[in-house]
Enzyme design. Structure first.
Site, PDB file in Angstrom:
ATOM      1  N   SER A  67       0.819  -1.210   0.000  1.00 56.66           N
ATOM      2  CA  SER A  67       0.000   0.000   0.000  1.00 56.66           C
ATOM      3  C   SER A  67       0.855   1.264   0.000  1.00 56.66           C
ATOM      4  CB  SER A  67      -0.909   0.024   1.223  1.00 56.66           C
ATOM      5  OG  SER A  67      -1.667  -1.157   1.316  1.00 56.66           O
TER       6      SER A  67
HETATM    7  N1  SAH Z   1      -1.124  -4.054   3.610  1.00 62.91           N
HETATM    8  C1  SAH Z   1      -0.526  -4.801   2.539  1.00 62.91           C
HETATM    9  C2  SAH Z   1      -1.427  -4.760   1.325  1.00 62.91           C
HETATM   10  C3  SAH Z   1      -1.262  -5.915   0.456  1.00 62.91           C
HETATM   11  S1  SAH Z   1      -2.384  -5.989  -0.902  1.00 62.91           S
HETATM   12  C4  SAH Z   1       0.824  -4.189   2.231  1.00 62.91           C
HETATM   13  O1  SAH Z   1       1.012  -2.992   2.476  1.00 62.91           O
HETATM   14  O2  SAH Z   1       1.694  -4.877   1.725  1.00 62.91           O
HETATM   15  C5  SAH Z   1      -3.699  -6.925  -0.240  1.00 62.91           C
HETATM   16  C6  SAH Z   1      -3.379  -8.325   0.217  1.00 62.91           C
HETATM   17  O3  SAH Z   1      -4.615  -8.937   0.595  1.00 62.91           O
HETATM   18  C7  SAH Z   1      -2.791  -9.223  -0.863  1.00 62.91           C
HETATM   19  O4  SAH Z   1      -1.599  -9.777  -0.380  1.00 62.91           O
HETATM   20  C8  SAH Z   1      -3.851 -10.298  -1.073  1.00 62.91           C
HETATM   21  O5  SAH Z   1      -3.313 -11.577  -1.358  1.00 62.91           O
HETATM   22  C9  SAH Z   1      -4.561 -10.302   0.257  1.00 62.91           C
HETATM   23  N2  SAH Z   1      -5.912 -10.839   0.217  1.00 62.91           N
HETATM   24  C10 SAH Z   1      -6.859 -10.683  -0.726  1.00 62.91           C
HETATM   25  N3  SAH Z   1      -7.984 -11.336  -0.394  1.00 62.91           N
HETATM   26  C11 SAH Z   1      -7.736 -11.925   0.818  1.00 62.91           C
HETATM   27  C12 SAH Z   1      -8.505 -12.739   1.684  1.00 62.91           C
HETATM   28  N4  SAH Z   1      -9.759 -13.091   1.406  1.00 62.91           N
HETATM   29  N5  SAH Z   1      -7.927 -13.167   2.834  1.00 62.91           N
HETATM   30  C13 SAH Z   1      -6.660 -12.831   3.148  1.00 62.91           C
HETATM   31  N6  SAH Z   1      -5.883 -12.051   2.367  1.00 62.91           N
HETATM   32  C14 SAH Z   1      -6.408 -11.600   1.214  1.00 62.91           C
END
Ligand code: SAH
Length: 217
Positions: A67
């Site tokens: 993010s």
């Molecule tokens: N806060 C993180 C954002 C990552 S993007 C950062 O700054 O790195 C969002 C993440 O949510 C991805 O890694 C994706 O695989 C995960 N994601 C999507 N759907 C999900 C679900 N149902 N359960 C758990 N994780 C999920």
């Protein structure tokens, strides 16, 4: 890799990011302090490390992104605005960067991620930078993480079309849920507070997150 703050990861580079977050309206000094000190370059691929302190989302593989620092700051600020949080659930560990920013300000974080290589890498990196109050598991976070509920705070970093009911059920009385809700290209960042009269919702900002993916059980 340089984790000690020279060159692209220098104090000056990080100070510029903090300055920008202030200009964008982030006011919580604890949040700004955490973003100043958490080494974001550790959470991206080495090839992207030189861009780690830009206020932008970056790819982390598997079609996912780390993010944007402004969004991390905004969500953390909204989550913490009600006072100290003991137990927090994070859905979507991704790189682990948001997890690391929160880790210094709460007692325990339970974080769930559905993509195994991302989960493993985040766990390794969080351990390397010394976060010991983070517990990560591989699962579909739409169901929360029931064993450790209720949570004082829940932060969701992938976007569903509507708030998953399990997350509201796992939110403690007085607890705060920060979650992007909407379609695939644009969502509203919501702050939902659990009150005596049920959940109360506030809209914070328009955002653009990757979708929350539901795994069939
Ligand atoms: N806060 C993180 C954002 C990552 S993007 C950062 O700054 O790195 C969002 C993440 O949510 C991805 O890694 C994706 O695989 C995960 N994601 C999507 N759907 C999900 C679900 N149902 N359960 C758990 N994780 C999920």
């Amino acid at each position: 890799m340089d984790v000690h703050g020279i060159g692209m990861t220098s104090r000056r580079t990080r100070d510029r990011l903090i300055q920008r977050l202030r200009e964008e309206g982030i006011r919580d000094e604890r949040v700004l302090e955490a973003i100043l000190h958490v080494p974001r370059h550790v959470f991206v691929d080495e090839a992207l490390a030189s861009r780690a302190y830009e206020d932008t989302a970056l790819p982390i593989g598997h079609g996912q992104t780390i993010s944007q620092p402004y969004i991390v700051a905004l969500m953390t600020q909204a989550l913490l605005a009600g006072g100290r949080l003991k137990k927090v659930l994070e859905v979507g560990t991704g790189s682990g960067y948001q997890t690391a920013v929160l880790a210094g300000m709460v007692d325990e974080i339970y974080s769930v991620e559905r993509i195994e290589p991302l989960m493993k890498l985040a766990r390794k990196r969080l351990r390397e930078i010394g976060c010991r109050n983070v517990h990560i598991k591989l699962s579909d976070g739409s169901w929360g993480w029931k064993e450790h509920a209720p949570y004082d705070g829940i932060i969701v970093t992938a976007a569903p079309a509507a708030v998953p009911p399990a997350l509201l059920e796992q939110l403690a009385p007085g607890g705060r849920l920060v979650i992007p809700v909407g379609g695939p290209t644009m969502q509203e960042l919501l702050l939902v507070q659990q009150t005596d009269k049920g959940p109360v919702q506030e809209r914070l900002e328009l955002v653009n997150f990757v979708p929350l993916v539901r795994d069939s059980l």
